[in-house]
Design a protein around this motif. Structure first.
Motif, PDB file in Angstrom:
ATOM      1  N   GLU A  67      18.922  -2.022 128.761  1.00  0.00           N
ATOM      2  CA  GLU A  67      19.118  -2.121 127.232  1.00  0.00           C
ATOM      3  C   GLU A  67      17.544  -1.627 126.663  1.00  0.00           C
ATOM      4  O   GLU A  67      16.634  -1.740 127.426  1.00  0.00           O
ATOM      5  CB  GLU A  67      19.595  -3.492 126.799  1.00  0.00           C
ATOM      6  CG  GLU A  67      20.851  -3.770 127.253  1.00  0.00           C
ATOM      7  CD  GLU A  67      21.144  -5.135 126.737  1.00  0.00           C
ATOM      8  OE1 GLU A  67      20.953  -5.447 125.575  1.00  0.00           O
ATOM      9  OE2 GLU A  67      22.070  -5.878 127.545  1.00  0.00           O
ATOM     10  N   THR A  68      17.792  -1.371 125.557  1.00  0.00           N
ATOM     11  CA  THR A  68      16.415  -1.366 124.699  1.00  0.00           C
ATOM     12  C   THR A  68      16.192  -2.521 123.787  1.00  0.00           C
ATOM     13  O   THR A  68      17.198  -3.038 123.091  1.00  0.00           O
ATOM     14  CB  THR A  68      16.740  -0.172 123.782  1.00  0.00           C
ATOM     15  OG1 THR A  68      16.916   1.260 124.646  1.00  0.00           O
ATOM     16  CG2 THR A  68      15.348   0.225 122.967  1.00  0.00           C
ATOM     17  N   VAL A  69      15.056  -2.907 123.918  1.00  0.00           N
ATOM     18  CA  VAL A  69      14.724  -4.130 123.313  1.00  0.00           C
ATOM     19  C   VAL A  69      13.393  -3.820 122.483  1.00  0.00           C
ATOM     20  O   VAL A  69      12.514  -2.863 122.859  1.00  0.00           O
ATOM     21  CB  VAL A  69      14.416  -5.484 124.112  1.00  0.00           C
ATOM     22  CG1 VAL A  69      15.720  -5.667 124.714  1.00  0.00           C
ATOM     23  CG2 VAL A  69      13.148  -5.350 125.137  1.00  0.00           C
ATOM     24  N   THR A  70      12.857  -4.590 121.284  1.00  0.00           N
ATOM     25  CA  THR A  70      11.666  -4.507 120.635  1.00  0.00           C
ATOM     26  C   THR A  70      10.822  -5.488 120.911  1.00  0.00           C
ATOM     27  O   THR A  70      11.322  -6.636 120.814  1.00  0.00           O
ATOM     28  CB  THR A  70      11.958  -3.961 119.311  1.00  0.00           C
ATOM     29  OG1 THR A  70      12.947  -3.187 119.088  1.00  0.00           O
ATOM     30  CG2 THR A  70      10.846  -4.065 118.467  1.00  0.00           C
ATOM     31  N   GLY A 121      15.214   0.344 129.388  1.00  0.00           N
ATOM     32  CA  GLY A 121      15.588  -0.069 130.600  1.00  0.00           C
ATOM     33  C   GLY A 121      15.419  -1.665 131.004  1.00  0.00           C
ATOM     34  O   GLY A 121      15.090  -1.866 132.093  1.00  0.00           O
ATOM     35  N   VAL A 122      15.684  -2.401 130.051  1.00  0.00           N
ATOM     36  CA  VAL A 122      15.425  -3.765 130.094  1.00  0.00           C
ATOM     37  C   VAL A 122      16.530  -4.442 130.431  1.00  0.00           C
ATOM     38  O   VAL A 122      17.614  -4.199 129.800  1.00  0.00           O
ATOM     39  CB  VAL A 122      14.735  -4.332 129.051  1.00  0.00           C
ATOM     40  CG1 VAL A 122      14.629  -5.917 129.024  1.00  0.00           C
ATOM     41  CG2 VAL A 122      13.422  -3.941 128.629  1.00  0.00           C
ATOM     42  N   LEU A 156      17.368 -16.590 126.809  1.00  0.00           N
ATOM     43  CA  LEU A 156      17.899 -15.341 127.512  1.00  0.00           C
ATOM     44  C   LEU A 156      16.662 -15.232 128.352  1.00  0.00           C
ATOM     45  O   LEU A 156      15.562 -15.777 128.602  1.00  0.00           O
ATOM     46  CB  LEU A 156      17.652 -14.198 126.739  1.00  0.00           C
ATOM     47  CG  LEU A 156      18.695 -14.056 125.664  1.00  0.00           C
ATOM     48  CD1 LEU A 156      18.530 -12.795 124.848  1.00  0.00           C
ATOM     49  CD2 LEU A 156      20.143 -14.046 126.154  1.00  0.00           C
ATOM     50  N   THR A 157      16.843 -14.306 129.511  1.00  0.00           N
ATOM     51  CA  THR A 157      15.869 -13.833 130.345  1.00  0.00           C
ATOM     52  C   THR A 157      16.025 -12.260 130.319  1.00  0.00           C
ATOM     53  O   THR A 157      16.918 -11.728 130.444  1.00  0.00           O
ATOM     54  CB  THR A 157      16.156 -14.610 131.804  1.00  0.00           C
ATOM     55  OG1 THR A 157      16.117 -15.888 132.076  1.00  0.00           O
ATOM     56  CG2 THR A 157      14.861 -13.846 132.908  1.00  0.00           C
ATOM     57  N   LEU A 158      14.631 -12.019 130.276  1.00  0.00           N
ATOM     58  CA  LEU A 158      14.553 -10.443 130.017  1.00  0.00           C
ATOM     59  C   LEU A 158      13.841 -10.161 131.494  1.00  0.00           C
ATOM     60  O   LEU A 158      12.921 -10.838 132.117  1.00  0.00           O
ATOM     61  CB  LEU A 158      13.709  -9.864 129.043  1.00  0.00           C
ATOM     62  CG  LEU A 158      13.859 -10.115 127.648  1.00  0.00           C
ATOM     63  CD1 LEU A 158      12.943  -9.622 126.698  1.00  0.00           C
ATOM     64  CD2 LEU A 158      15.424  -9.544 127.422  1.00  0.00           C
ATOM     65  N   TYR A 159      14.306  -8.984 132.064  1.00  0.00           N
ATOM     66  CA  TYR A 159      13.616  -8.461 132.958  1.00  0.00           C
ATOM     67  C   TYR A 159      13.052  -7.212 132.730  1.00  0.00           C
ATOM     68  O   TYR A 159      13.712  -6.147 132.480  1.00  0.00           O
ATOM     69  CB  TYR A 159      14.749  -8.063 134.339  1.00  0.00           C
ATOM     70  CG  TYR A 159      15.190  -9.469 134.683  1.00  0.00           C
ATOM     71  CD1 TYR A 159      14.889 -10.165 135.673  1.00  0.00           C
ATOM     72  CD2 TYR A 159      16.363 -10.023 134.343  1.00  0.00           C
ATOM     73  CE1 TYR A 159      15.042 -11.499 136.151  1.00  0.00           C
ATOM     74  CE2 TYR A 159      16.943 -11.098 134.549  1.00  0.00           C
ATOM     75  CZ  TYR A 159      16.224 -12.139 135.507  1.00  0.00           C
ATOM     76  OH  TYR A 159      16.774 -13.122 135.967  1.00  0.00           O
ATOM     77  N   LEU A 160      11.644  -7.249 132.780  1.00  0.00           N
ATOM     78  CA  LEU A 160      10.791  -5.790 132.086  1.00  0.00           C
ATOM     79  C   LEU A 160      10.381  -5.162 133.156  1.00  0.00           C
ATOM     80  O   LEU A 160      10.222  -5.430 134.409  1.00  0.00           O
ATOM     81  CB  LEU A 160       9.834  -6.707 131.351  1.00  0.00           C
ATOM     82  CG  LEU A 160      10.212  -7.430 130.219  1.00  0.00           C
ATOM     83  CD1 LEU A 160       9.087  -8.165 129.425  1.00  0.00           C
ATOM     84  CD2 LEU A 160      10.732  -6.579 129.109  1.00  0.00           C
ATOM     85  N   PHE A 210      10.349 -10.955 120.692  1.00  0.00           N
ATOM     86  CA  PHE A 210      11.235  -9.930 121.078  1.00  0.00           C
ATOM     87  C   PHE A 210      12.500  -9.620 120.096  1.00  0.00           C
ATOM     88  O   PHE A 210      12.879 -10.822 119.841  1.00  0.00           O
ATOM     89  CB  PHE A 210      11.800 -10.117 122.346  1.00  0.00           C
ATOM     90  CG  PHE A 210      10.667  -9.657 123.465  1.00  0.00           C
ATOM     91  CD1 PHE A 210      10.568  -8.479 123.975  1.00  0.00           C
ATOM     92  CD2 PHE A 210       9.995 -10.675 123.934  1.00  0.00           C
ATOM     93  CE1 PHE A 210       9.699  -8.127 124.992  1.00  0.00           C
ATOM     94  CE2 PHE A 210       8.846 -10.431 124.725  1.00  0.00           C
ATOM     95  CZ  PHE A 210       8.791  -9.042 125.341  1.00  0.00           C
ATOM     96  N   THR A 211      13.149  -8.794 119.860  1.00  0.00           N
ATOM     97  CA  THR A 211      14.188  -8.483 119.406  1.00  0.00           C
ATOM     98  C   THR A 211      15.338  -7.855 120.314  1.00  0.00           C
ATOM     99  O   THR A 211      15.016  -6.843 120.769  1.00  0.00           O
ATOM    100  CB  THR A 211      14.415  -7.553 117.923  1.00  0.00           C
ATOM    101  OG1 THR A 211      13.529  -8.020 117.061  1.00  0.00           O
ATOM    102  CG2 THR A 211      15.623  -7.386 117.318  1.00  0.00           C
ATOM    103  N   VAL A 212      16.552  -8.910 120.453  1.00  0.00           N
ATOM    104  CA  VAL A 212      17.346  -8.325 121.471  1.00  0.00           C
ATOM    105  C   VAL A 212      18.737  -8.180 121.000  1.00  0.00           C
ATOM    106  O   VAL A 212      19.125  -9.438 120.395  1.00  0.00           O
ATOM    107  CB  VAL A 212      17.274  -9.530 122.853  1.00  0.00           C
ATOM    108  CG1 VAL A 212      18.410  -8.919 123.877  1.00  0.00           C
ATOM    109  CG2 VAL A 212      15.979  -9.500 123.535  1.00  0.00           C
ATOM    110  N   ARG A 213      19.470  -7.198 120.966  1.00  0.00           N
ATOM    111  CA  ARG A 213      20.723  -7.178 120.399  1.00  0.00           C
ATOM    112  C   ARG A 213      20.623  -7.364 118.936  1.00  0.00           C
ATOM    113  O   ARG A 213      21.752  -8.234 118.439  1.00  0.00           O
ATOM    114  CB  ARG A 213      21.657  -7.785 121.287  1.00  0.00           C
ATOM    115  CG  ARG A 213      21.901  -7.477 122.518  1.00  0.00           C
ATOM    116  CD  ARG A 213      22.808  -8.370 123.638  1.00  0.00           C
ATOM    117  NE  ARG A 213      22.482  -7.794 124.878  1.00  0.00           N
ATOM    118  CZ  ARG A 213      23.063  -8.581 125.834  1.00  0.00           C
ATOM    119  NH1 ARG A 213      23.379  -9.712 125.695  1.00  0.00           N
ATOM    120  NH2 ARG A 213      22.979  -8.157 127.153  1.00  0.00           N
TER     121      ARG A 213
END
Length: 115
Positions: A4-7, A33-34, A60-64, A76-79
């Motif tokens: 996904e794309t996150v900020t 690509g997160v 949440l857990t982000l895989y960067l 971070f902004t996610v969804r």
């Protein structure tokens, strides 16, 4: 799988204000690509709430991507929802090969609930 794309919102020190208090400059970085996974227990959907509490904590857990820098003061902004960094990045790597898939970062946010 493309992710996904996150900020990512980073804060860097800015010039002091007129009272010599520190200020911060926020900059945004879009990361492609997160991978995003629920944090906490899968049975709870990554949410925890205390009995008698009026807040609910969602994680949440982000895989960067490998080597991506994350500061504890970042957010971070996610969804479309804002989260705060809740842990230092945990880098994945192998001492037996060049395998380096990236780092995992736990995020949380608290929301008020009407119970």
């Amino acid at each position: 799988m493309s992710g996904e794309t996150v900020t990512q919102h980073t804060r860097t020190p800015g010039p002091p204000d007129r009272y010599q208090k520190p200020t911060f400059v926020t900059s945004d970085l879009t990361i492609d690509g997160v991978f995003v996974a629920p944090g906490g227990s899968a049975a709870l959907g990554g949410e925890t709430a205390a009995v008698g509490s009026d807040t609910n904590t969602v994680s949440l857990t982000l895989y960067l991507p490998p080597g991506h820098p994350v500061d504890p003061h970042d957010s971070f902004t996610v969804r479309g929802i804002d989260y705060e960094v809740d842990s230092d990045p945990a880098d994945w790597s192998s001492g037996f090969s060049d395998w380096d898939p990236g780092s995992a970062v736990r995020l949380t946010r608290s929301e008020y609930v009407d119970g």
